[in-house]
Motif scaffolding. Structure first.
Motif, mmCIF file in Angstrom:
data_model
loop_
_atom_site.group_PDB
_atom_site.id
_atom_site.type_symbol
_atom_site.label_atom_id
_atom_site.label_comp_id
_atom_site.label_asym_id
_atom_site.label_seq_id
_atom_site.Cartn_x
_atom_site.Cartn_y
_atom_site.Cartn_z
ATOM 1 N N PRO A 111 0.798 -1.222 0.000
ATOM 2 C CA PRO A 111 0.000 0.000 0.000
ATOM 3 C C PRO A 111 0.839 1.284 0.000
ATOM 4 O O PRO A 111 1.945 1.314 0.547
ATOM 5 N N ASN A 112 0.252 2.299 -0.599
ATOM 6 C CA ASN A 112 0.831 3.644 -0.644
ATOM 7 C C ASN A 112 0.538 4.346 0.687
ATOM 8 O O ASN A 112 -0.618 4.442 1.111
ATOM 9 N N VAL A 113 1.613 4.827 1.351
ATOM 10 C CA VAL A 113 1.439 5.486 2.651
ATOM 11 C C VAL A 113 2.038 6.888 2.635
ATOM 12 O O VAL A 113 2.410 7.438 3.674
ATOM 13 N N LYS A 114 2.131 7.472 1.435
ATOM 14 C CA LYS A 114 2.794 8.779 1.291
ATOM 15 C C LYS A 114 2.087 9.878 2.078
ATOM 16 O O LYS A 114 2.707 10.841 2.511
ATOM 17 N N ALA A 115 0.755 9.715 2.271
ATOM 18 C CA ALA A 115 -0.031 10.764 2.933
ATOM 19 C C ALA A 115 0.450 11.036 4.361
ATOM 20 O O ALA A 115 0.175 12.104 4.910
ATOM 21 N N LYS A 171 10.369 3.623 6.424
ATOM 22 C CA LYS A 171 11.046 2.911 7.514
ATOM 23 C C LYS A 171 10.516 3.389 8.873
ATOM 24 O O LYS A 171 10.255 2.585 9.765
ATOM 25 N N GLN A 172 10.350 4.725 8.948
ATOM 26 C CA GLN A 172 9.858 5.335 10.187
ATOM 27 C C GLN A 172 8.437 4.833 10.483
ATOM 28 O O GLN A 172 8.103 4.507 11.616
ATOM 29 N N LEU A 173 7.626 4.776 9.414
ATOM 30 C CA LEU A 173 6.236 4.337 9.583
ATOM 31 C C LEU A 173 6.181 2.855 9.990
ATOM 32 O O LEU A 173 5.401 2.479 10.874
ATOM 33 N N ALA A 174 7.035 2.045 9.369
ATOM 34 C CA ALA A 174 7.069 0.613 9.707
ATOM 35 C C ALA A 174 7.474 0.437 11.174
ATOM 36 O O ALA A 174 6.881 -0.371 11.902
ATOM 37 N N ASP A 175 8.472 1.227 11.624
ATOM 38 C CA ASP A 175 8.922 1.153 13.025
ATOM 39 C C ASP A 175 7.789 1.535 13.962
ATOM 40 O O ASP A 175 7.542 0.891 14.980
ATOM 41 N N VAL A 206 5.458 -5.024 10.004
ATOM 42 C CA VAL A 206 5.393 -4.910 8.533
ATOM 43 C C VAL A 206 6.794 -4.526 8.057
ATOM 44 O O VAL A 206 7.655 -4.195 8.864
ATOM 45 N N LEU A 207 7.020 -4.529 6.757
ATOM 46 C CA LEU A 207 8.316 -4.099 6.242
ATOM 47 C C LEU A 207 8.164 -2.772 5.515
ATOM 48 O O LEU A 207 7.103 -2.468 4.957
ATOM 49 N N ALA A 208 9.243 -1.982 5.536
ATOM 50 C CA ALA A 208 9.250 -0.720 4.792
ATOM 51 C C ALA A 208 9.435 -1.034 3.313
ATOM 52 O O ALA A 208 10.158 -1.977 2.959
ATOM 53 N N GLY A 209 8.806 -0.234 2.456
ATOM 54 C CA GLY A 209 8.986 -0.419 1.009
ATOM 55 C C GLY A 209 10.458 -0.341 0.630
ATOM 56 O O GLY A 209 10.921 -1.040 -0.279
ATOM 57 N N THR A 210 11.211 0.497 1.347
ATOM 58 C CA THR A 210 12.635 0.678 1.025
ATOM 59 C C THR A 210 13.484 -0.537 1.409
ATOM 60 O O THR A 210 14.647 -0.607 1.026
ATOM 61 N N GLU A 257 10.205 3.639 -1.587
ATOM 62 C CA GLU A 257 9.884 4.737 -0.655
ATOM 63 C C GLU A 257 8.430 5.179 -0.855
ATOM 64 O O GLU A 257 7.955 5.304 -1.989
ATOM 65 N N GLY A 258 7.734 5.368 0.273
ATOM 66 C CA GLY A 258 6.327 5.784 0.189
ATOM 67 C C GLY A 258 5.355 4.613 0.296
ATOM 68 O O GLY A 258 4.143 4.804 0.219
ATOM 69 N N TYR A 259 5.907 3.408 0.474
ATOM 70 C CA TYR A 259 5.061 2.209 0.543
ATOM 71 C C TYR A 259 5.509 1.337 1.721
ATOM 72 O O TYR A 259 6.630 1.463 2.211
ATOM 73 N N ILE A 260 4.621 0.450 2.168
ATOM 74 C CA ILE A 260 5.023 -0.587 3.116
ATOM 75 C C ILE A 260 4.577 -1.933 2.543
ATOM 76 O O ILE A 260 3.704 -1.972 1.674
#
Ligand code: PLP
Length: 391
Positions: free
Chosen positions: A327-331, A337-341, A351-355, A362-365
């Motif tokens: 999914p796109n989590v850019k909003a 990575k920060q969002l996954a943490d 979950v894992l970071a898109g990066t 970047e911008g996805y998980i």
């Protein structure tokens, strides 16, 4: 000061999934309840008839070395299976059995790519691709997968990035981490661009070929003229829920199969004998357990996609294969990575970071839906509560 290390070891990457799993386990030891959506393996048990075949083989004495390329009967079964599912003629001498699909990736790159040569690979993509490309001193050339294109690679990128130094192109369909599936037309276009280049080889990672929710699996090897230029990578880990058994294989031209076999002689000697006997049963026995697993994955996919889309700030495409969503989590305006943490620490959802799959992630998980519908629903509720504070 000298070092005990060779330079190349510092070029080797890793798979973050294992690190996130370790952090999640550490939180569990502290008493936290974590929902695991980071894991890349089916949560189903290996079908009973396959386990029975392994036990029988053990009892019958399959406890010794076997040929480095794999037991002939298994290579015959694989040749038949690939012929049936890809519509191409395959000789058992074109098959090499390895402990998992991963060694075919590693050995394929070792055997074919010189330092300084270029290898195209999907980005985001399975992190081992870029890791091994760098390890052998080659130049990684990312093929960006864009959400607008349903995360399928764009054949025009292949055309534009093709140089005299291009030695290999790695394809992966169905795709980890996005669940995208390349179309026959995509493959035909790619084939058209690479056909002329005599020394170019395609590594076609098809380990999710059976985890497909619509249409039939397409391999670039089935396009006229492409079989000789392609290494098909497939295995038993995903299709038969056999990740811990360590068995996979590559299908490739004979001269390359001999070289990969030589790499097996120099590293593993051979793949576990009784595991290979069980793999014959997996291919020749009933397919119903795989069908049931895929249907259950489809049900979970629909639950996770609609659940994620109900969270303000997240938008999620419906993947056509594998068992991941991207999914796109850019909003949320923060690094993946920060969002996954944050999801692990605050929501207890791993979950894992898109990066973790390359810079174009970047911008996805990435979430794996190899977990129960109940846990998926619970994870969505927790994510919703945590993320609503951010937007
Ligand atoms: N290729 C891809 C795209 C994968 O996702 C994986 C496992 O996660 C593999 C290869 C490795 O499979 P195996 O367990 O058979 O080595």
């Amino acid at each position: 000061m000298g070092s005990i290390f060779a330079d190349r070891i510092f070029r080797l990457g890793t798979e973050t999934a294992f690190e996130v799993l370790a952090r999640a386990k550490a939180l569990e030891r502290e008493g936290r309840e974590i929902i695991h959506l980071e894991i890349g393996e089916p949560d189903f048990d290996t079908p009973q008839h396959i386990k029975d075949a392994a036990v029988k083989a053990l009892m019958e004495g399959y406890t010794h070395y076997v040929p480095a390329a794999g037991i002939l009967e298994l290579r015959e079964a694989i040749a038949e299976y690939i012929a049936e599912t890809r519509g191409i003629e395959v000789d058992p001498d074109e098959v090499v059995v390895t402990p998992g699909a991963k060694p075919i990736l590693f050995f394929g790159i070792l055997a074919c790519v010189n330092p300084g040569e270029e290898v195209m690979y999907p980005n985001p993509g399975f992190p081992i691709y870029e890791s091994v490309i760098r390890f052998v001193g080659a130049r990684p050339v990312p093929l960006p997968l864009r959400e607008e294109n349903d995360f399928r690679l764009d054949p025009n990128d292949v055309r534009e990035k093709l140089t005299d130094k291009t030695k290999m192109i790695i394809l992966n369909s169905p795709h980890n981490p996005t669940g995208s599936v390349l179309t026959r037309q995509d493959l035909e276009e790619i084939a058209q661009y690479v056909m002329k280049k005599e020394d170019l080889i395609i590594l076609s990672d098809e380990v999710y070929s059976e985890i497909l929710y619509e249409g039939k699996h397409e391999s670039i090897a089935s396009i006229p003229g492409m079989k000789e230029k392609t290494v098909i990578i497939d295995g038993f880990s995903k299709t038969f829920a056999m990740t811990g058994w360590r068995i996979g294989y590559g299908v490739m031209r004979k001269d390359l199969a001999q070289r990969i076999t030589q790499l097996m002689v120099n590293s593993n000697s051979c793949t576990c004998a009784f595991t290979q006997m069980a793999a014959i049963e997996a291919l020749r026995g009933p397919k119903e357990p795989t069908r049931r697993m895929v249907e259950e994955f489809r049900r979970r996919r629909d639950v996770i996609v609609s659940g994620l889309n109900s969270i303000p700030g997240i938008s999620c495409k419906t993947p056509k294969g594998a068992f991941y969503v991207f999914p796109n989590v850019k909003a949320f305006g923060m690094k993946s990575k920060q969002l996954a943490d944050l999801l692990l620490e605050r929501a207890g959802v791993a979950v894992l970071a898109g990066t973790d799959f390359g810079e174009y992630g970047e911008g996805y998980i990435r979430l794996s839906y190899a977990n129960s519908v109940e846990n998926i629903r619970k994870a969505i509720e927790r994510m919703k509560a945590t993320l609503s504070e951010l937007i």
